[in-house]
Design a protein around this motif. Structure first.
Motif, PDB file in Angstrom:
ATOM      1  N   GLN A 355      65.905 -17.168 -45.313  1.00  0.00           N
ATOM      2  CA  GLN A 355      65.185 -16.673 -46.480  1.00  0.00           C
ATOM      3  C   GLN A 355      64.081 -15.712 -46.054  1.00  0.00           C
ATOM      4  OE1 GLN A 355      64.032 -19.296 -49.705  1.00  0.00           O
ATOM      5  NE2 GLN A 355      65.086 -20.960 -48.656  1.00  0.00           N
ATOM      6  N   SER A 356      63.818 -14.754 -46.939  1.00  0.00           N
ATOM      7  CA  SER A 356      62.698 -13.855 -46.688  1.00  0.00           C
ATOM      8  C   SER A 356      61.484 -14.390 -47.425  1.00  0.00           C
ATOM      9  CB  SER A 356      63.026 -12.439 -47.179  1.00  0.00           C
ATOM     10  OG  SER A 356      63.211 -12.437 -48.575  1.00  0.00           O
ATOM     11  N   GLY A 357      60.453 -14.691 -46.709  1.00  0.00           N
ATOM     12  CA  GLY A 357      59.254 -15.213 -47.348  1.00  0.00           C
ATOM     13  C   GLY A 357      58.043 -14.370 -47.039  1.00  0.00           C
ATOM     14  N   GLY A 358      58.204 -13.289 -46.368  1.00  0.00           N
ATOM     15  CA  GLY A 358      57.099 -12.420 -46.031  1.00  0.00           C
ATOM     16  C   GLY A 358      57.629 -11.160 -45.391  1.00  0.00           C
ATOM     17  N   PRO A 359      56.834 -10.454 -44.628  1.00  0.00           N
ATOM     18  CA  PRO A 359      57.311  -9.223 -43.995  1.00  0.00           C
ATOM     19  C   PRO A 359      58.521  -9.498 -43.114  1.00  0.00           C
ATOM     20  CG  PRO A 359      54.941  -9.436 -43.800  1.00  0.00           C
ATOM     21  CD  PRO A 359      55.432 -10.738 -44.326  1.00  0.00           C
ATOM     22  N   TYR A 360      59.510  -8.645 -43.240  1.00  0.00           N
ATOM     23  CA  TYR A 360      60.741  -8.811 -42.470  1.00  0.00           C
ATOM     24  C   TYR A 360      60.687  -7.910 -41.249  1.00  0.00           C
ATOM     25  CZ  TYR A 360      65.655  -8.493 -41.159  1.00  0.00           C
ATOM     26  OH  TYR A 360      66.834  -8.507 -40.464  1.00  0.00           O
ATOM     27  N   HIS A 378      65.340  -6.708 -47.143  1.00  0.00           N
ATOM     28  CA  HIS A 378      64.353  -7.775 -46.988  1.00  0.00           C
ATOM     29  C   HIS A 378      62.975  -7.303 -47.440  1.00  0.00           C
ATOM     30  CE1 HIS A 378      66.297 -11.211 -44.876  1.00  0.00           C
ATOM     31  NE2 HIS A 378      67.193 -10.288 -44.541  1.00  0.00           N
ATOM     32  N   ARG A 379      62.605  -6.084 -47.094  1.00  0.00           N
ATOM     33  CA  ARG A 379      61.284  -5.585 -47.495  1.00  0.00           C
ATOM     34  C   ARG A 379      61.185  -5.450 -49.009  1.00  0.00           C
ATOM     35  NH1 ARG A 379      62.095  -1.854 -43.293  1.00  0.00           N
ATOM     36  NH2 ARG A 379      62.203  -0.127 -44.779  1.00  0.00           N
ATOM     37  N   ALA A 382      60.810  -8.989 -50.487  1.00  0.00           N
ATOM     38  CA  ALA A 382      59.497  -9.571 -50.203  1.00  0.00           C
ATOM     39  C   ALA A 382      58.402  -8.892 -51.010  1.00  0.00           C
ATOM     40  CB  ALA A 382      59.193  -9.462 -48.709  1.00  0.00           C
ATOM     41  N   GLU A 385      58.457 -10.343 -54.503  1.00  0.00           N
ATOM     42  CA  GLU A 385      58.485 -11.803 -54.588  1.00  0.00           C
ATOM     43  C   GLU A 385      59.822 -12.320 -55.104  1.00  0.00           C
ATOM     44  OE1 GLU A 385      55.069 -13.357 -56.625  1.00  0.00           O
ATOM     45  OE2 GLU A 385      53.826 -11.690 -55.955  1.00  0.00           O
ATOM     46  N   ARG A 387      63.396 -14.009 -54.009  1.00  0.00           N
ATOM     47  CA  ARG A 387      63.979 -14.760 -52.905  1.00  0.00           C
ATOM     48  C   ARG A 387      65.282 -14.105 -52.433  1.00  0.00           C
ATOM     49  NH1 ARG A 387      64.930 -21.018 -53.813  1.00  0.00           N
ATOM     50  NH2 ARG A 387      66.375 -20.207 -55.387  1.00  0.00           N
TER      51      ARG A 387
END
Length: 423
Positions: A355-360, A378-379, A382, A385, A387
């Protein structure tokens, strides 16, 4: 929102499974083995092609077309593979109208492209074998001199027509399932539209197995020796992994179904193989779970779906007053990005691990164009917000990787629909 506890109630899931979709998926491996054996017995073993065709056309609807799309991904640039969906529908003939429940697909029609001719192979595929339009298409292709193969149930009208046009008959293996009952206890297709029945979710492999056996013979695909047989074994293993009595925390298909609840899925894919699976998954979500989903191939999907991230479905989009009481309001629908990938020879993270939860941070060894597109995906998620979850197969054999992704997503779509029905 979906009650997640229903996914861990095998009795409730099986009680809602009126047309035995879980059994159909669990029997996919057995159908592959039977299809390969029957294909050899039908004359495929003795086939001696004079060369590879210029192009392959796969005609049908539903899973037959999905099999054609998967074949195109597996063939790559070795051969032009084109799917032929129905182009129109005509009124049913008098004898068809006498049927107790005429099926809409009986009146569908197909049209052979103008360029198709003696250098091309047409594969006509049907799980029913009663489509008048497919019989007419076979006759049209025979008049043009096309090489012909027909995948249809033995004894069906289409299978009989195949013999008249000198087509190679490849039997469609029916599932071994109990009779289906609708909500009134009437044996039939189950609840829903009587002339638009839900498709057998295991039909894909009943089409794909003989289709790949044929293309292996003609040199269109070049799979490793024993790949088809090993795929059947892998589908058996997947059926055990995704079985109804496996708890959701150990069953990736149930976890994926729970993740999709209350969301609008964007099914993105990296590469043509995963792209074909993404299209299949979106179709299964509509058919088995009644859920809309958008499928797209990177990098085009980033451009096509960008507006959805900045709209009302984005995770951070909330134009209303922050202090408004929302206790009695239903949970809003939010975007959910599922990224399907094939990473041969690599340990690919799946589910919660991806999962992407912040900077990729893009891997240092992944500076390919595809890697750039994945990093940008991903960016984007993120930043808004949303998922994003990756599901990837690291198997080096492309057919086994295909089985990995198809089995996971097929079971997830069925579980999502059953849990909603059971609730």
């Amino acid at each position: 929102m979906l009650d997640d506890t229903l996914l861990d109630d095998p009795a409730a899931l099986q009680g809602a499974d009126h047309d035995h979709a879980l059994l159909a998926l669990a029997g996919a491996g057995a159908r592959v083995r039977t299809a390969l054996r029957l294909a050899d017995a039908s004359g495929l073993a003795g086939l001696r092609p004079e060369g590879r065709p210029r192009g392959v056309l796969v005609a049908g609807h539903g899973s037959a077309l999905a099999a054609g799309e998967l074949l195109a991904a597996l063939a790559g640039t070795a051969c032009l593979v084109t799917t032929l969906p129905p182009t129109d529908v005509v009124p049913l003939a008098r004898e068809d109208r006498r049927l107790r429940t005429p099926v809409f697909s009986t009146g569908l029609t197909w049209q052979l492209p103008g360029w198709a001719g003696p250098l091309d192979l047409l594969v006509i595929a049907s799980a029913d074998g009663g489509e008048r339009g497919l019989i007419a298409l076979a006759e049209q292709a025979y008049a043009r001199g096309c090489a012909l193969a027909v995948i249809a149930p033995t004894g069906s009208d289409l299978a009989d027509a195949a013999l008249q046009v000198r087509a190679l008959p490849l039997p469609f293996v029916q599932p071994s399932l109990p009779d289906r009952e609708d909500d009134r206890g009437v044996v039939g297709r189950g609840p829903g539209e009587p002339d638009l029945p839900a498709e057998d979710p295991g039909a894909l492999w009943a089409f794909l197995a003989p289709l790949l056996a044929l293309t292996e013979k003609t040199g269109i695909t070049q799979l490793p020796a024993g790949s088809l047989s090993a795929t059947a074994d892998w589908l058996d293993e997947s059926a055990v992994r995704y079985r109804p009595d496996a708890a959701a925390y150990t069953n990736p298909a149930k976890s994926l179904a729970a993740r999709l609840s209350g969301t609008v899925p964007l099914v993105w894919a990296e590469g043509p193989l995963a792209g074909a699976v993404a299209g299949r998954f979106a179709a299964q979500l509509a058919d088995r779970a009644g859920r809309p989903a958008l499928a797209g191939l990177l990098p085009q999907a980033l451009l096509a779906h960008r507006g959805m991230f900045v709209g009302q479905l984005g995770g951070g989009a909330d134009p209303d007053d922050f202090f408004r009481d929302r206790i009695d309001e239903p949970d809003p629908l939010l975007l959910q990005v599922l990224l399907l990938r094939h990473l041969p020879g690599r340990e690919a993270a799946t589910g919660d691990e991806a999962q992407s939860g912040g900077p990729y941070e893009q891997p240092a060894d992944d500076d390919t164009p595809r890697g750039v597109a994945v990093a940008r995906a991903h960016r984007l998620a993120a930043a808004h917000e949303v998922r994003l979850t990756e599901y990837a197969s690291g198997r080096t054999d492309v057919l086994h990787a295909l089985a990995d992704l198809v089995a996971l997503t097929d079971f997830a779509a069925v579980y999502l629909g059953l849990a909603a029905a059971a609730g």
